[in-house]
Scaffold this motif. Structure first.
Motif, PDB file in Angstrom:
ATOM      1  N   ILE B  33      17.043  54.853  -8.725  1.00 16.32           N
ATOM      2  CA  ILE B  33      15.764  55.111  -9.399  1.00 16.32           C
ATOM      3  C   ILE B  33      15.954  55.025 -10.917  1.00 16.32           C
ATOM      4  CG2 ILE B  33      13.992  56.872  -9.852  1.00 16.32           C
ATOM      5  CD1 ILE B  33      14.420  57.820  -6.950  1.00 16.32           C
ATOM      6  N   CYS B  34      17.040  55.609 -11.398  1.00 11.97           N
ATOM      7  CA  CYS B  34      17.300  55.587 -12.846  1.00 11.97           C
ATOM      8  C   CYS B  34      17.609  54.169 -13.332  1.00 11.97           C
ATOM      9  CB  CYS B  34      18.445  56.522 -13.203  1.00 11.97           C
ATOM     10  SG  CYS B  34      18.014  58.227 -12.875  1.00 11.97           S
ATOM     11  N   LEU B  35      18.264  53.391 -12.471  1.00 15.15           N
ATOM     12  CA  LEU B  35      18.568  51.995 -12.819  1.00 15.15           C
ATOM     13  C   LEU B  35      17.267  51.210 -12.980  1.00 15.15           C
ATOM     14  CD1 LEU B  35      20.966  49.952 -13.084  1.00 15.15           C
ATOM     15  CD2 LEU B  35      20.521  49.343 -10.732  1.00 15.15           C
ATOM     16  N   ILE B  36      16.327  51.446 -12.061  1.00 18.42           N
ATOM     17  CA  ILE B  36      15.021  50.779 -12.160  1.00 18.42           C
ATOM     18  C   ILE B  36      14.339  51.220 -13.464  1.00 18.42           C
ATOM     19  CG2 ILE B  36      12.729  50.548 -11.102  1.00 18.42           C
ATOM     20  CD1 ILE B  36      14.193  51.028  -8.371  1.00 18.42           C
ATOM     21  N   GLY B  37      14.441  52.517 -13.765  1.00 20.45           N
ATOM     22  CA  GLY B  37      13.878  53.039 -15.016  1.00 20.45           C
ATOM     23  C   GLY B  37      14.475  52.355 -16.229  1.00 20.45           C
ATOM     24  N   GLN B  38      15.793  52.100 -16.153  1.00 22.58           N
ATOM     25  CA  GLN B  38      16.476  51.419 -17.265  1.00 22.58           C
ATOM     26  C   GLN B  38      15.940  50.001 -17.438  1.00 22.58           C
ATOM     27  OE1 GLN B  38      18.856  53.089 -19.166  1.00 22.58           O
ATOM     28  NE2 GLN B  38      18.535  51.338 -20.501  1.00 22.58           N
ATOM     29  N   PHE B  39      15.694  49.333 -16.317  1.00 23.03           N
ATOM     30  CA  PHE B  39      15.130  47.982 -16.376  1.00 23.03           C
ATOM     31  C   PHE B  39      13.730  48.005 -16.985  1.00 23.03           C
ATOM     32  CE2 PHE B  39      18.229  46.626 -13.000  1.00 23.03           C
ATOM     33  CZ  PHE B  39      18.834  45.662 -13.781  1.00 23.03           C
ATOM     34  N   VAL B  60       8.451  56.352 -18.678  1.00 22.92           N
ATOM     35  CA  VAL B  60       8.153  57.504 -17.821  1.00 22.92           C
ATOM     36  C   VAL B  60       6.808  57.297 -17.122  1.00 22.92           C
ATOM     37  CG1 VAL B  60       7.522  59.940 -17.893  1.00 22.92           C
ATOM     38  CG2 VAL B  60       9.586  59.171 -19.030  1.00 22.92           C
ATOM     39  N   SER B  61       5.806  56.837 -17.873  1.00 28.85           N
ATOM     40  CA  SER B  61       4.484  56.610 -17.289  1.00 28.85           C
ATOM     41  C   SER B  61       4.549  55.562 -16.184  1.00 28.85           C
ATOM     42  CB  SER B  61       3.490  56.128 -18.335  1.00 28.85           C
ATOM     43  OG  SER B  61       3.655  56.837 -19.513  1.00 28.85           O
ATOM     44  N   THR B  62       5.318  54.494 -16.449  1.00 27.05           N
ATOM     45  CA  THR B  62       5.420  53.431 -15.451  1.00 27.05           C
ATOM     46  C   THR B  62       6.106  53.921 -14.187  1.00 27.05           C
ATOM     47  OG1 THR B  62       5.655  51.924 -17.307  1.00 27.05           O
ATOM     48  CG2 THR B  62       6.118  51.023 -15.146  1.00 27.05           C
ATOM     49  N   MET B  63       7.170  54.699 -14.362  1.00 27.06           N
ATOM     50  CA  MET B  63       7.889  55.220 -13.195  1.00 27.06           C
ATOM     51  C   MET B  63       6.983  56.154 -12.382  1.00 27.06           C
ATOM     52  SD  MET B  63      10.664  53.668 -13.202  1.00 27.06           S
ATOM     53  CE  MET B  63      11.616  54.419 -11.893  1.00 27.06           C
ATOM     54  N   ILE B  64       6.173  56.953 -13.079  1.00 24.44           N
ATOM     55  CA  ILE B  64       5.228  57.835 -12.393  1.00 24.44           C
ATOM     56  C   ILE B  64       4.212  56.994 -11.615  1.00 24.44           C
ATOM     57  CG2 ILE B  64       3.280  59.415 -12.815  1.00 24.44           C
ATOM     58  CD1 ILE B  64       4.989  60.763 -14.921  1.00 24.44           C
ATOM     59  N   PHE B  65       3.777  55.918 -12.234  1.00 28.25           N
ATOM     60  CA  PHE B  65       2.806  55.032 -11.576  1.00 28.25           C
ATOM     61  C   PHE B  65       3.407  54.408 -10.312  1.00 28.25           C
ATOM     62  CE2 PHE B  65       0.836  50.794 -11.141  1.00 28.25           C
ATOM     63  CZ  PHE B  65      -0.467  51.192 -10.898  1.00 28.25           C
ATOM     64  N   VAL B  89      14.624  64.852  -7.935  1.00 34.28           N
ATOM     65  CA  VAL B  89      14.962  65.282  -9.296  1.00 34.28           C
ATOM     66  C   VAL B  89      14.396  64.368 -10.395  1.00 34.28           C
ATOM     67  CG1 VAL B  89      16.879  65.725 -10.875  1.00 34.28           C
ATOM     68  CG2 VAL B  89      16.936  66.670  -8.597  1.00 34.28           C
ATOM     69  N   PRO B  90      14.465  63.019 -10.248  1.00 34.13           N
ATOM     70  CA  PRO B  90      13.872  62.197 -11.312  1.00 34.13           C
ATOM     71  C   PRO B  90      12.361  62.397 -11.411  1.00 34.13           C
ATOM     72  CG  PRO B  90      15.260  60.867  -9.884  1.00 34.13           C
ATOM     73  CD  PRO B  90      15.086  62.174  -9.221  1.00 34.13           C
ATOM     74  N   ILE B  91      11.774  61.852 -12.447  1.00 36.91           N
ATOM     75  CA  ILE B  91      10.341  62.024 -12.724  1.00 36.91           C
ATOM     76  C   ILE B  91       9.475  61.531 -11.555  1.00 36.91           C
ATOM     77  CG2 ILE B  91      10.028  59.804 -13.922  1.00 36.91           C
ATOM     78  CD1 ILE B  91       8.566  63.020 -15.258  1.00 36.91           C
ATOM     79  N   THR B  92      10.016  60.593 -10.764  1.00 37.08           N
ATOM     80  CA  THR B  92       9.273  60.069  -9.628  1.00 37.08           C
ATOM     81  C   THR B  92       9.019  61.153  -8.576  1.00 37.08           C
ATOM     82  OG1 THR B  92      11.402  59.326  -8.836  1.00 37.08           O
ATOM     83  CG2 THR B  92      10.026  57.667  -9.842  1.00 37.08           C
ATOM     84  N   GLY B  93       9.938  62.109  -8.463  1.00 40.34           N
ATOM     85  CA  GLY B  93       9.764  63.217  -7.520  1.00 40.34           C
ATOM     86  C   GLY B  93       8.601  64.101  -7.930  1.00 40.34           C
ATOM     87  N   PHE B  94       8.441  64.259  -9.225  1.00 48.42           N
ATOM     88  CA  PHE B  94       7.333  65.040  -9.775  1.00 48.42           C
ATOM     89  C   PHE B  94       6.005  64.364  -9.437  1.00 48.42           C
ATOM     90  CE2 PHE B  94       4.424  65.462 -13.410  1.00 48.42           C
ATOM     91  CZ  PHE B  94       4.169  66.820 -13.340  1.00 48.42           C
ATOM     92  N   SER B  95       5.975  63.056  -9.651  1.00 45.00           N
ATOM     93  CA  SER B  95       4.775  62.286  -9.346  1.00 45.00           C
ATOM     94  C   SER B  95       4.439  62.399  -7.861  1.00 45.00           C
ATOM     95  CB  SER B  95       5.035  60.835  -9.740  1.00 45.00           C
ATOM     96  OG  SER B  95       4.166  59.982  -9.105  1.00 45.00           O
ATOM     97  N   ASN B  96       5.473  62.313  -7.021  1.00 48.11           N
ATOM     98  CA  ASN B  96       5.294  62.430  -5.576  1.00 48.11           C
ATOM     99  C   ASN B  96       4.695  63.791  -5.214  1.00 48.11           C
ATOM    100  OD1 ASN B  96       5.808  61.969  -2.715  1.00 48.11           O
ATOM    101  ND2 ASN B  96       7.494  63.393  -3.002  1.00 48.11           N
TER     102      ASN B  96
END
Lengths: 126, 151
Positions: B33-39, B60-65, B89-96
């Motif tokens: 997930i963090c690797l995708i965020g880095q991209f 962060v906004s894109t990952m949440i989306f 744990v990553p921001i995507t979990g929060f969005s979920n």
């Protein structure tokens, strides 16, 4: 075993790689010496243009926590060597990328616009 | 059968928690997930006028989306099942957590259902997120003052 090798491959050391483009009458050897003497740097892109000196550096992986300090140190050293120039040093990869673009384009007329853009990017806070 | 005997029996019968395997799975899923965020960050830096520092907000906004879409289509729960903490744990979990609560309570109406329950799960994330950010900032301030790290 292969997975571990794959995972730690990012930690490998990168050879020092400094690229300098000089459009002014200044001596570029001094900046090379300053950059080469700092072992926290992985690579750097340097651009001299009229009264401007733009230095985009990439810090080594474990030195990335000290990016601001590295910028400050290099700027201080360069200021001593080139007191007449306006010096911009940044460890941000975007600045390095933009400086590299300016060097590759080799368009001297648009250089000052490019340098202004780089400086405005650095001022951006959010 | 007394309480102690029952506890011993329960411990004997129940399967062992594979801590190491869970850790490795969480590491790989969270890392991906963090690797995708880095991209995504690299994309914003290459094609837009964002620097390394300013690209974090749109990333962060894109990952949440992305996570919002995955939750809506029902893929995120599979990621969560495999990755465990690596998925939450990553921001995507929060969005979920926000989106799944919103979907679940949609039938109760938009104001009291979605509005009232949206932060049921994520509320704790916000609270402890703000608190841990405060603690981390405090530690960093001390370290900066001592000269160990720079801002």
């Amino acid at each position: 075993m292969l997975i571990i090798l794959f995972l730690v491959s990012g930690c490998s050391l990168i050879d020092n790689d400094f690229e300098v483009q000089n459009y002014s009458a200044m001596d570029e050897q001094e900046v090379k010496d300053v950059l080469a003497s700092d072992d926290r740097l992985a690579s750097a892109v340097v651009l001299f243009f009229e009264e401007e000196l733009i230095v985009g550096v990439r810090a080594k992986t474990f030195s990335r926590f000290h990016k601001t300090k590295i910028e400050k140190d290099i700027k201080k050293q360069l200021k001593e060597k080139y007191p007449d120039l306006t010096i911009t040093v940044s460890a941000d990869s975007k600045i390095k990328m933009e400086t590299k673009k300016l060097i590759v384009k080799e368009d001297q007329e648009k250089l000052d616009i490019g340098i202004k853009k780089i400086k405005s990017l650095l001022k951006e806070e959010t | 059968m007394n309480e102690k005997k029952y506890a011993a029996l329960e411990k004997e019968i129940s399967p062992k928690t594979p801590y190491l395997r869970n850790c490795i799975k969480a590491f790989l899923v969270g890392g991906t997930i963090c690797l995708i965020g880095q991209f995504v960050a690299l994309f914003y830096m290459t094609y837009f006028d964002f620097t390394e520092r300013t690209s974090s907000n749109p990333t962060v906004s894109t990952m949440i989306f992305f996570a919002m879409l995955l939750t809506g289509f029902g893929f995120y729960k599979k990621i969560g099942q495999i990755g465990g903490a690596g998925g939450s744990v990553p921001i995507t979990g929060f969005s979920n957590a926000v989106v799944s609560a919103a979907i679940e309570h949609k039938s109760e109406g938009y104001v009291l259902g979605v509005g009232g329950n949206m932060f049921k799960l994520a509320g704790s994330v916000i609270l402890f997120g703000v608190f841990s950010a405060f603690v981390v900032a405090l530690i960093k301030t001390i370290l900066v003052k001592l000269g160990v790290v720079s801002w």
